[in-house]
Design an enzyme around this catalytic site. Structure first.
Site, PDB file in Angstrom:
ATOM      1  N   GLU A 190       8.314  -8.620   9.210  1.00  0.00           N
ATOM      2  CA  GLU A 190       9.577  -9.062   9.805  1.00  0.00           C
ATOM      3  C   GLU A 190       9.355  -9.399  11.286  1.00  0.00           C
ATOM      4  O   GLU A 190       9.820 -10.415  11.786  1.00  0.00           O
ATOM      5  CB  GLU A 190      10.603  -7.947   9.643  1.00  0.00           C
ATOM      6  N   ARG A 211       0.416   4.976   0.315  1.00  0.00           N
ATOM      7  CA  ARG A 211       1.045   5.669  -0.821  1.00  0.00           C
ATOM      8  C   ARG A 211       0.544   5.134  -2.157  1.00  0.00           C
ATOM      9  O   ARG A 211       0.617   5.821  -3.175  1.00  0.00           O
ATOM     10  CB  ARG A 211       2.570   5.610  -0.696  1.00  0.00           C
TER      11      ARG A 211
HETATM   12  P1  AMP Z   1       6.662  -5.251   1.359  1.00  0.00           P
HETATM   13  O1  AMP Z   1       5.367  -5.805   1.860  1.00  0.00           O
HETATM   14  O2  AMP Z   1       7.851  -5.726   2.156  1.00  0.00           O
HETATM   15  O3  AMP Z   1       6.838  -5.433  -0.129  1.00  0.00           O
HETATM   16  O4  AMP Z   1       6.635  -3.683   1.652  1.00  0.00           O
HETATM   17  C1  AMP Z   1       5.982  -2.828   0.780  1.00  0.00           C
HETATM   18  C2  AMP Z   1       5.254  -1.733   1.511  1.00  0.00           C
HETATM   19  O5  AMP Z   1       6.045  -1.156   2.538  1.00  0.00           O
HETATM   20  C3  AMP Z   1       4.909  -0.631   0.542  1.00  0.00           C
HETATM   21  O6  AMP Z   1       3.584  -0.193   0.806  1.00  0.00           O
HETATM   22  C4  AMP Z   1       5.939   0.452   0.806  1.00  0.00           C
HETATM   23  O7  AMP Z   1       5.328   1.723   0.807  1.00  0.00           O
HETATM   24  C5  AMP Z   1       6.517   0.125   2.175  1.00  0.00           C
HETATM   25  N1  AMP Z   1       7.994   0.060   2.181  1.00  0.00           N
HETATM   26  C6  AMP Z   1       8.740  -1.039   2.448  1.00  0.00           C
HETATM   27  N2  AMP Z   1      10.047  -0.778   2.404  1.00  0.00           N
HETATM   28  C7  AMP Z   1      10.163   0.536   2.075  1.00  0.00           C
HETATM   29  C8  AMP Z   1      11.275   1.415   1.838  1.00  0.00           C
HETATM   30  N3  AMP Z   1      12.546   1.009   1.932  1.00  0.00           N
HETATM   31  N4  AMP Z   1      10.995   2.700   1.485  1.00  0.00           N
HETATM   32  C9  AMP Z   1       9.712   3.113   1.370  1.00  0.00           C
HETATM   33  N5  AMP Z   1       8.635   2.343   1.587  1.00  0.00           N
HETATM   34  C10 AMP Z   1       8.839   1.060   1.933  1.00  0.00           C
END
Ligand code: AMP
Length: 180
Positions: free
Chosen positions: A104, A67
């Site tokens: 996770e 995205r």
């Molecule tokens: P993180 O590495 O945990 O910061 O996760 C970020 C990535 O996961 C991004 O590329 C987001 O598109 C996706 N992502 C994580 N959580 C969500 C959520 N609640 N809604 C949409 N996309 C998410």
């Protein structure tokens, strides 16, 4: 008869983000940006707002699969900058640098072309959403490996309660919308 004055307003693009509960697994509230990018005015408004955070000393936009490519490509085109893609494993055809990062449950991996950036470049990293910060921190590591500077990490949405900024402690983080 007096004419009603036309009021110019910024389109309320935030209302185009759809909350989808329990996706992709129970307990996760997924922030779905597809209705936002499907609306021309809302998409344009969010890209304009992202662009307002990018200074003239930035050379390139780095988009994170997938995205981040949507917003990154629109932003790069608007500003006349190049787009560098950070991708999931096995997608980039030439020589890559890779970094593994913890999820996770398990480990994931991101890659960048070795010749995509070098010392002297100053980039902005773009993704749709900051959650725990693992994905963006891995991207920061890839860019530093290539010797480039990171001006900022830019997100449309930040899930503030997950403290993703902590994982990006030495980077300037900007998000258009915060979810507490
Ligand atoms: P993180 O590495 O945990 O910061 O996760 C970020 C990535 O996961 C991004 O590329 C987001 O598109 C996706 N992502 C994580 N959580 C969500 C959520 N609640 N809604 C949409 N996309 C998410």
């Amino acid at each position: 008869m007096t004419a009603t004055p036309t009021k110019l307003t910024t389109p309320d693009w935030q209302s185009f983000i759809r909350d989808v509960p329990d996706f992709p697994k129970p307990g996760i509230m997924f922030k779905d940006i597809t209705p936002l990018v499907a609306d021309g005015k809302a998409f344009s408004a969010v890209v304009d707002e992202l662009a307002s955070h990018i200074g003239s000393d930035v050379d390139a936009i780095v988009g994170i699969e997938s995205r981040g490519f949507i917003f990154g490509a629109a932003l790069a085109q608007k500003l006349g900058l190049g787009l560098i893609t950070v991708r999931k494993p096995g997608k980039l055809p030439a020589a890559v640098h890779a970094v593994e990062y913890e999820l996770e449950y398990g480990v994931d991996r991101l890659e960048i072309h070795r010749d995509a950036l070098s010392k002297g470049h100053n980039v902005v990293i773009v993704d749709d959403l900051l959650a725990t910060g693992g994905t963006a921190a891995a991207t920061v590591e890839l860019i530093k490996t290539l010797g480039a500077d990171i001006d900022a990490c830019l997100f449309v949405i930040e899930l503030s309660f997950l403290n993703g900024k902590q994982a990006l402690a030495d980077v300037n983080v900007r998000s258009l919308m915060h979810v507490d």
